[in-house]
Write a protein that holds these residues in place. Structure first.
Motif, mmCIF file in Angstrom:
data_model
loop_
_atom_site.group_PDB
_atom_site.id
_atom_site.type_symbol
_atom_site.label_atom_id
_atom_site.label_comp_id
_atom_site.label_asym_id
_atom_site.label_seq_id
_atom_site.Cartn_x
_atom_site.Cartn_y
_atom_site.Cartn_z
ATOM 1 N N ILE A 59 0.841 -1.197 0.000
ATOM 2 C CA ILE A 59 0.000 0.000 0.000
ATOM 3 C C ILE A 59 0.881 1.254 0.000
ATOM 4 O O ILE A 59 0.647 2.190 -0.760
ATOM 5 N N SER A 60 1.926 1.248 0.826
ATOM 6 C CA SER A 60 2.854 2.387 0.867
ATOM 7 C C SER A 60 3.586 2.570 -0.459
ATOM 8 O O SER A 60 3.867 3.695 -0.868
ATOM 9 N N LYS A 61 3.886 1.463 -1.116
ATOM 10 C CA LYS A 61 4.562 1.543 -2.416
ATOM 11 C C LYS A 61 3.636 2.147 -3.468
ATOM 12 O O LYS A 61 4.059 2.941 -4.303
ATOM 13 N N VAL A 66 1.256 7.479 1.905
ATOM 14 C CA VAL A 66 0.898 6.554 2.984
ATOM 15 C C VAL A 66 2.180 5.919 3.515
ATOM 16 O O VAL A 66 2.714 4.987 2.918
ATOM 17 N N LYS A 67 2.680 6.456 4.616
ATOM 18 C CA LYS A 67 3.940 5.998 5.210
ATOM 19 C C LYS A 67 3.716 5.543 6.642
ATOM 20 O O LYS A 67 2.875 6.089 7.350
ATOM 21 N N PHE A 68 4.518 4.577 7.071
ATOM 22 C CA PHE A 68 4.428 4.054 8.424
ATOM 23 C C PHE A 68 5.814 3.952 9.045
ATOM 24 O O PHE A 68 6.806 3.807 8.342
ATOM 25 N N LYS A 69 5.850 4.013 10.388
ATOM 26 C CA LYS A 69 7.102 4.002 11.132
ATOM 27 C C LYS A 69 7.392 2.619 11.715
ATOM 28 O O LYS A 69 6.474 1.880 12.039
ATOM 29 N N ASP A 70 8.676 2.339 11.866
ATOM 30 C CA ASP A 70 9.165 1.203 12.654
ATOM 31 C C ASP A 70 8.628 -0.159 12.218
ATOM 32 O O ASP A 70 8.358 -1.020 13.061
ATOM 33 N N LEU A 71 8.504 -0.377 10.934
ATOM 34 C CA LEU A 71 8.010 -1.673 10.463
ATOM 35 C C LEU A 71 8.966 -2.811 10.815
ATOM 36 O O LEU A 71 8.541 -3.940 11.030
ATOM 37 N N GLN A 86 -2.343 6.171 8.927
ATOM 38 C CA GLN A 86 -1.592 7.072 8.054
ATOM 39 C C GLN A 86 -1.317 8.402 8.743
ATOM 40 O O GLN A 86 -0.242 8.979 8.565
ATOM 41 N N LYS A 87 -2.257 8.902 9.526
ATOM 42 C CA LYS A 87 -2.121 10.222 10.136
ATOM 43 C C LYS A 87 -0.960 10.271 11.124
ATOM 44 O O LYS A 87 -0.193 11.234 11.144
ATOM 45 N N THR A 88 -0.808 9.222 11.933
ATOM 46 C CA THR A 88 0.258 9.189 12.937
ATOM 47 C C THR A 88 1.492 8.433 12.460
ATOM 48 O O THR A 88 2.566 8.600 13.020
ATOM 49 N N GLY A 89 1.325 7.558 11.477
ATOM 50 C CA GLY A 89 2.414 6.707 11.022
ATOM 51 C C GLY A 89 2.611 5.480 11.903
ATOM 52 O O GLY A 89 3.478 4.655 11.636
ATOM 53 N N ASN A 90 1.811 5.345 12.948
ATOM 54 C CA ASN A 90 1.958 4.226 13.886
ATOM 55 C C ASN A 90 1.361 2.945 13.324
ATOM 56 O O ASN A 90 0.333 2.971 12.648
#
Length: 128
Positions: A59-61, A66-71, A86-90
């Motif tokens: 989805i991010s690709k 749409v980015k997420f942290k600490d995957l 998406q809003k917090t990236g969590n």
């Protein structure tokens, strides 16, 4: 059950097999809703943490916003439920048995006059 639009998915417990034509049609419908939303949350029901994280990365690709942290720090054993905001990236993940399989995508809005809408379950490889 025939799948002709996003709302046809709402009664399903697991994502159905979709043809390329269905995927194209549903993706066009979903993208219009994503563009209209202020942000999205994503729930992924998967047989493993690797499958869930792979679906989230797809989805991010596809959507650079749409980015997420600490995957890299995510892990859970067995069947999992992953939730990303998406809003917090969590992103959070937990082991959970008895779930179906698929992606649930919720379009969220900053103004309370617009109600959030959830779509899915979509196949784990829907955004590939």
């Amino acid at each position: 059950m025939e799948i002709n639009n996003l709302f046809d998915l709402n009664s399903l417990r697991s994502a159905p097999q979709l043809s390329k034509v269905q995927i194209k049609q549903l993706l066009e419908e979903l993208e219009a809703k994503i563009i209209d939303a202020d942000w999205i949350t994503i729930g992924i029901m998967a047989p493993s943490d690797v499958d869930a994280i792979g679906a989230l990365k797809s989805i991010s690709k596809k959507y650079s916003s749409v980015k997420f942290k600490d995957l890299e720090s995510l892990n859970a054993n067995g069947s999992v439920f992953l939730k990303g905001n998406q809003k917090t990236g969590n992103v959070f993940i937990r082991s959970e048995n008895g779930l179906g399989e698929g992606i649930l995508l919720t379009c969220q809005y900053d103004h309370e006059s617009k109600e959030a809408s959830t779509f899915g379950p979509l196949p784990l490889d829907f955004f590939n």
